[in-house]
Motif scaffolding. Structure first.
Motif, short mmCIF file in Angstrom:
data_model
loop_
_atom_site.label_atom_id
_atom_site.label_comp_id
_atom_site.label_asym_id
_atom_site.label_seq_id
_atom_site.Cartn_x
_atom_site.Cartn_y
_atom_site.Cartn_z
N LYS A 31 0.84 -1.19 0.00
CA LYS A 31 0.00 0.00 0.00
C LYS A 31 0.88 1.25 0.00
N LYS A 43 2.11 5.05 -0.05
CA LYS A 43 1.67 6.29 0.60
C LYS A 43 2.42 7.46 0.00
N GLY A 44 1.70 8.52 -0.29
CA GLY A 44 2.34 9.77 -0.66
C GLY A 44 3.21 9.71 -1.90
N ILE A 65 5.24 3.19 2.59
CA ILE A 65 4.10 2.28 2.48
C ILE A 65 3.37 2.26 3.81
N THR A 66 2.13 1.77 3.79
CA THR A 66 1.34 1.63 5.01
C THR A 66 1.60 0.26 5.62
N ASP A 121 0.07 -2.24 7.31
CA ASP A 121 -1.31 -2.63 7.59
C ASP A 121 -1.44 -3.91 8.42
N GLU A 144 0.72 7.16 11.64
CA GLU A 144 0.13 6.90 10.32
C GLU A 144 0.36 5.46 9.86
N GLU A 153 3.23 4.13 9.03
CA GLU A 153 4.03 4.35 7.83
C GLU A 153 5.42 3.72 7.95
N GLU A 157 9.01 3.84 5.97
CA GLU A 157 9.84 4.45 4.93
C GLU A 157 10.63 3.35 4.24
#
Length: 122
Positions: free
Chosen positions: A21, A23-24, A60-61, A63, A106, A108, A110
């Protein structure tokens, strides 16, 4: 059918076929050699050229399905970044080169992968 006017936005990040997933903002470098001018008091003499490692970096997330230990120890991987403009970046023989930083607010992670070669395909 791809939208011919869309140049940015949606992207898909995969490592060895597993989609994560994204992100950004993601960033990549195909590894073109770095050139630096060589100068003297009488002017510019030319340049030197040094190789650079191609890379893909972003976030990425986390999860719960992400196996961080496996991700952080990857080597010899194929990383793909499929972009909204229809281009795909393929980073080959890649290894995880990030710091392993994870944030909880979040969820998150990196990521940074560097590799031996990269190409952009349409």
């Amino acid at each position: 059918m791809a939208n011919p006017n869309r140049v940015a936005g949606t992207l898909f990040f995969k490592v060895d076929g597993t989609q994560y997933k994204a992100k950004g903002n993601f960033e990549y470098d195909l590894g073109a050699p770095k050139r630096e001018a060589i100068t003297g008091p009488d002017g510019v003499h030319g340049y030197k050229e040094m190789p650079k490692a191609p890379y893909v970096t972003g976030a990425i997330t986390n999860d719960g399905a992400v196996d961080l230990d496996t991700l952080f120890n990857l080597d010899g991987a194929t990383v793909t970044l499929e972009q909204a403009n229809g281009k795909t970046v393929v980073l080959e023989n890649a290894w995880y080169a990030g710091d392993g930083k994870v944030t909880t607010e979040e969820g998150e992670v990196e990521i940074r992968f560097e590799g031996l070669s990269a190409k952009e395909i349409s």
